[in-house]
Write an enzyme that holds these catalytic residues in place. Structure first.
Site, PDB file in Angstrom:
ATOM      1  N   HIS A 180       0.852  -1.194   0.000  1.00 27.63           N
ATOM      2  CA  HIS A 180       0.000   0.000   0.000  1.00 27.63           C
ATOM      3  C   HIS A 180       0.885   1.240   0.000  1.00 27.63           C
ATOM      4  CE1 HIS A 180      -3.373   2.526   0.408  1.00 27.63           C
ATOM      5  NE2 HIS A 180      -4.006   1.962   1.419  1.00 27.63           N
ATOM      6  N   TYR A 185      -1.118   7.414   3.102  1.00 25.49           N
ATOM      7  CA  TYR A 185      -0.512   6.623   4.170  1.00 25.49           C
ATOM      8  C   TYR A 185       1.006   6.743   4.041  1.00 25.49           C
ATOM      9  CZ  TYR A 185      -5.322   5.353   4.806  1.00 25.49           C
ATOM     10  OH  TYR A 185      -6.669   5.429   5.023  1.00 25.49           O
ATOM     11  N   ARG A 335     -16.705  -0.959  -3.557  1.00 29.71           N
ATOM     12  CA  ARG A 335     -18.050  -0.795  -3.011  1.00 29.71           C
ATOM     13  C   ARG A 335     -19.112  -1.593  -3.734  1.00 29.71           C
ATOM     14  NH1 ARG A 335     -17.172   5.549  -3.076  1.00 29.71           N
ATOM     15  NH2 ARG A 335     -15.953   4.791  -4.851  1.00 29.71           N
TER      16      ARG A 335
END
Ligand code: FNR
Length: 377
Positions: A180, A185, A335
């Protein structure tokens, strides 16, 4: 007969995903001390049951302080391997490929699960606001914890933690590992000059800002089996320049993303998963169908590396078009799989493809969606 690309197998190294539609990594904020549990077996199992070629298990932190919330998944300890393996085995039992994302949340750490609000979790509630780290000491947003600017020994140590987590992922049976490096992040906050204000060899020019990310990729690739694919998710642009394909040379933009992807390729990365945003609080996002496909296309062309497209891809016909046009090599959806775990089946139906899904259901139900309910009801 026309071959529908979406339902062709996708092979990388010794791993074959049985189709090109996968579940994007999604935090469920339901782990205990970083350990997965029955909820995750059920959640990932229910997705794998209905035919995606790949299920990427949510961002799993390489150290406890690298979780976004205290309820995040983790892979910093050997004690976390067995529970992860249960999820992996369930995914495999349905013929799908188990993937996993390893992560460090950086300056977005110690926050609440989004379904509980948007606040910094205090030490007394299991948070670690005084141990949040980042490239520099500037906070992500006014209401976020002020990070400690990582020292060089701390950066070197973190590289090792990513590699250690990769070894655990392999032991758990993960087949596709994704690093990631997106969404603001830790790794992506180093990439961008808008967040990285360092003046040492990890900040300043492009080469310095990407150094940490490249060191992580190199260390992970060295321990991750050479016959298993390694993916990296990046934020392809961060919308400080509101034009998604516009320049932000001292911050982060698609041009730097293409250069970075080329470096990844040279280090043995098999695919770049092209997301965007998340690094700068308060910028505006283009929230239109397939808004990130342009990044997957640009990176695929300029860096000559395989890419995954993700973001508001909710129609099988659209997914097929992306592959047909050569804009990306793999399709991820998030989603839509939460709305309808049978998204793969719905996509197949829209493309007139008969796919094999679990025989326990399919002998009775020939199509994912009902037709002529008035006649059959
Ligand atoms: C996400 N997303 C995400 N991304 C990632 O790289 N690691 C993660 O752990 C998560 N977690 C997560 C949780 C939830 C509940 C959502 C909705 C999203 C982003 C996700 O993988 C995906 O890239 C985006 O949601 C855009 O794709 P869709 O949902 O429009 O198909």
């Amino acid at each position: 007969v026309k071959r529908v690309k979406l339902f062709q197998p996708f092979q990388q190294k010794s791993v074959t995903m049985h189709n090109r539609l996968g579940v994007s990594p999604m935090c469920m904020y339901s782990a205990v001390d970083g350990h997965l549990n029955d909820y995750h077996v059920l959640h990932y199992g229910s997705l794998a049951l209905k035919g995606p070629g790949l299920v990427i298990i949510e961002a799993s932190a390489v150290v406890p302080e690298g979780r976004i919330t205290p309820q995040d998944s983790g892979l910093w300890s050997d004690s976390q391997i067995d529970n992860l393996k249960r999820v992996v085995d369930v995914i495999k039992s349905q013929g799908s490929t188990p993937g996993l994302q390893i992560a460090h949340s950086g300056r977005k750490a110690s926050t609440s699960p989004p379904f509980l609000g948007d606040y910094v979790v205090a030490e007394s509630d299991g948070g670690w606001p005084d141990r949040v780290v980042g490239p520099s000491d500037n906070a992500y947003a006014p209401h976020y914890a002020k990070p400690h600017a990582m020292t060089i020994p701390e950066i070197k140590q973190m590289v090792q933690y990513f590699a250690d987590a990769a070894i655990r992922a392999d032991k758990a049976g993960i087949e596709v590992l994704e690093i990631h490096a997106a969404h603001g992040y830790l790794l992506s906050s180093f990439f961008s000059g808008n967040s990285n204000k360092r003046t040492d060899e990890y900040g300043g020019c492009f080469e310095n800002r990407i150094r940490f990310g490249l060191e992580v990729v190199q260390a992970v690739r060295a321990v991750w089996p050479s016959n298993k694919p390694l993916w990296v998710r990046i934020s392809s642009a961060e919308y400080v320049n509101p034009d998604p394909m516009g320049e932000d040379p001292n911050g982060w933009d698609i041009y730097q993303s293409c250069r970075l992807a080329k470096e990844f390729k040279n280090l043995g990365v098999d695919l770049v998963d092209c997301s965007s945003g998340g690094n700068i609080h308060g910028v505006k996002y283009p929230s239109v169908p397939m808004y990130q496909v342009q990044f997957a296309e640009a990176i695929k062309r300029k860096a000559e590396i395989q890419t995954a497209a993700v973001g508001l891809i909710v129609e099988g016909t659209d997914a097929e078009q992306i592959l047909e046009k050569g804009q990306a090599d793999y399709i991820l959806a998030g989603r839509e799989f939460l709305r309808d775990s049978a998204f793969t089946l719905v996509a197949a139906q829209a493309l007139n493809v008969d796919i094999q899904w679990n025989k326990q259901y399919s002998w009775a139900v020939k199509k994912a969606r009902r037709h002529n309910t008035t006649k059959t009801g």
